[in-house]
Design a protein around this motif. Sequence first.
Motif, PDB file in Angstrom:
ATOM      1  N   UNK A 152       0.856  -1.192   0.000  1.00  0.00           N
ATOM      2  CA  UNK A 152       0.000   0.000   0.000  1.00  0.00           C
ATOM      3  C   UNK A 152       0.889   1.238   0.000  1.00  0.00           C
ATOM      4  N   UNK A 153       0.712   2.102  -0.996  1.00  0.00           N
ATOM      5  CA  UNK A 153       1.528   3.311  -1.084  1.00  0.00           C
ATOM      6  C   UNK A 153       1.116   4.259   0.053  1.00  0.00           C
ATOM      7  N   UNK A 154       2.040   4.476   0.972  1.00  0.00           N
ATOM      8  CA  UNK A 154       1.712   5.098   2.256  1.00  0.00           C
ATOM      9  C   UNK A 154       2.532   6.365   2.503  1.00  0.00           C
ATOM     10  N   UNK A 155       1.878   7.363   3.072  1.00  0.00           N
ATOM     11  CA  UNK A 155       2.556   8.594   3.486  1.00  0.00           C
ATOM     12  C   UNK A 155       2.211   8.923   4.925  1.00  0.00           C
ATOM     13  N   UNK A 156       3.051   9.764   5.544  1.00  0.00           N
ATOM     14  CA  UNK A 156       2.826  10.193   6.926  1.00  0.00           C
ATOM     15  C   UNK A 156       2.894  11.712   6.997  1.00  0.00           C
ATOM     16  N   UNK A 157       1.858  12.309   7.543  1.00  0.00           N
ATOM     17  CA  UNK A 157       1.878  13.735   7.879  1.00  0.00           C
ATOM     18  C   UNK A 157       2.112  13.844   9.372  1.00  0.00           C
ATOM     19  N   UNK A 158       3.216  14.482   9.745  1.00  0.00           N
ATOM     20  CA  UNK A 158       3.506  14.697  11.160  1.00  0.00           C
ATOM     21  C   UNK A 158       2.791  15.970  11.589  1.00  0.00           C
ATOM     22  N   UNK A 159       1.550  15.799  12.052  1.00  0.00           N
ATOM     23  CA  UNK A 159       0.725  16.955  12.412  1.00  0.00           C
ATOM     24  C   UNK A 159       0.948  17.416  13.839  1.00  0.00           C
ATOM     25  N   UNK A 160       1.881  16.790  14.532  1.00  0.00           N
ATOM     26  CA  UNK A 160       2.238  17.248  15.880  1.00  0.00           C
ATOM     27  C   UNK A 160       3.189  18.435  15.708  1.00  0.00           C
ATOM     28  N   UNK A 161       2.606  19.581  15.393  1.00  0.00           N
ATOM     29  CA  UNK A 161       3.382  20.748  14.972  1.00  0.00           C
ATOM     30  C   UNK A 161       4.395  21.178  16.027  1.00  0.00           C
ATOM     31  N   UNK A 162       3.992  21.159  17.294  1.00  0.00           N
ATOM     32  CA  UNK A 162       4.879  21.630  18.351  1.00  0.00           C
ATOM     33  C   UNK A 162       5.934  20.600  18.753  1.00  0.00           C
ATOM     34  N   UNK A 163       5.646  19.341  18.537  1.00  0.00           N
ATOM     35  CA  UNK A 163       6.598  18.300  18.952  1.00  0.00           C
ATOM     36  C   UNK A 163       6.791  17.249  17.880  1.00  0.00           C
ATOM     37  N   UNK A 164       7.289  17.626  16.698  1.00  0.00           N
ATOM     38  CA  UNK A 164       7.430  16.661  15.602  1.00  0.00           C
ATOM     39  C   UNK A 164       8.492  15.607  15.891  1.00  0.00           C
ATOM     40  N   UNK A 165       8.157  14.355  15.652  1.00  0.00           N
ATOM     41  CA  UNK A 165       9.119  13.276  15.916  1.00  0.00           C
ATOM     42  C   UNK A 165       9.258  12.282  14.770  1.00  0.00           C
TER      43      UNK A 165
END
Length: 326
Positions: A104-117
């Motif tokens: 499955x072609x997968x992406x990740x949005x790191x929406x933890x703007x203040x604490x991106x990990x």
Amino acid sequence: MTSESAIRESLPTGAVGRVQSVRMKGAVAILVVDAAGLTRPDAERLETEIRANVLRVDGVDDVRIALTAEKRERHIIAIGSGKGGVGKSTLTANLAVALAASGIRTGVVDADIYGPSQPTLLGTQDEKVVASADKVLTPTSSAFGVKTLSMGQLIEPGRAIAWRGPMVGGALTQLMEADWGDTEVLLVDLPPGTGDVQLTMLQKFRPSGAVVVSTPQDLALIDATRALDLFGQAKVPVLGLVENMAGYMCPHCGELSDPFGHGGAEAAAQALGHPFLGRIPLSIEIRLASDAGQPPAAQDTPQGEAFRAIAARIASVIRTVQAEGG
């Protein structure tokens, strides 16, 4: 006579799964190729690669390619929690790796703007994000086949992000509206709680489903219930609950203990009528692998299998929806 199988065997990797039909008319190969989700340069590049490969097949003198662009729905899955420190980001990264490995072609949005990990977890902290002339971002790709975008890739390391709500909403919008290409599933690693990012996500980018993460302890479950209620109010289907930090095996004596309790999330899921997706153990191996940017889901270990089992359940739901035309 040149066979269809010979032509299909010649196709470049990027064309696998996209070629809808192949037929020969004399010495001319005619292919219909699905270009949905590709940018124009990517589609042109794919067409060039297909033509070059097929022309090497014996008996083919010319290649005609018809590109189609039937729009496919991209599934957005929100990964949320009622409070911080329950392992939501680690779960997101490992689910992405496992889903990508399953095809499955997968992406990740790191929406933890203040604490991106996510850059640390997926090993993309040194990858530079570029933007087009119209300021559309291009996600980076991890070594595990996962596209990702994070504020952690857009600011200097260690720099604090002191933004008010509208700026945070704008940042989320820019990450979500990036050039995700042919990505089929976009996992969104939400910050803890039920604040500005969650509201912007629900209002502008309605998720196809949500996964809620909790530890077994009562306090975490109380907060997880709030996250479930938010998704319920927005009529976002809850795919299920995950119980993290469930059970600790001492690396010295092998004794199993439950410092945060056991089974609380499963009981809560049953009581609230939501699926229980599985549990992840409290493990030093997970911590070490995550800090090193080597997600356990990519490793043949009991910890990796725990993540892959949960991803398989989610993948089953996604494929069912795709098969039904959603």
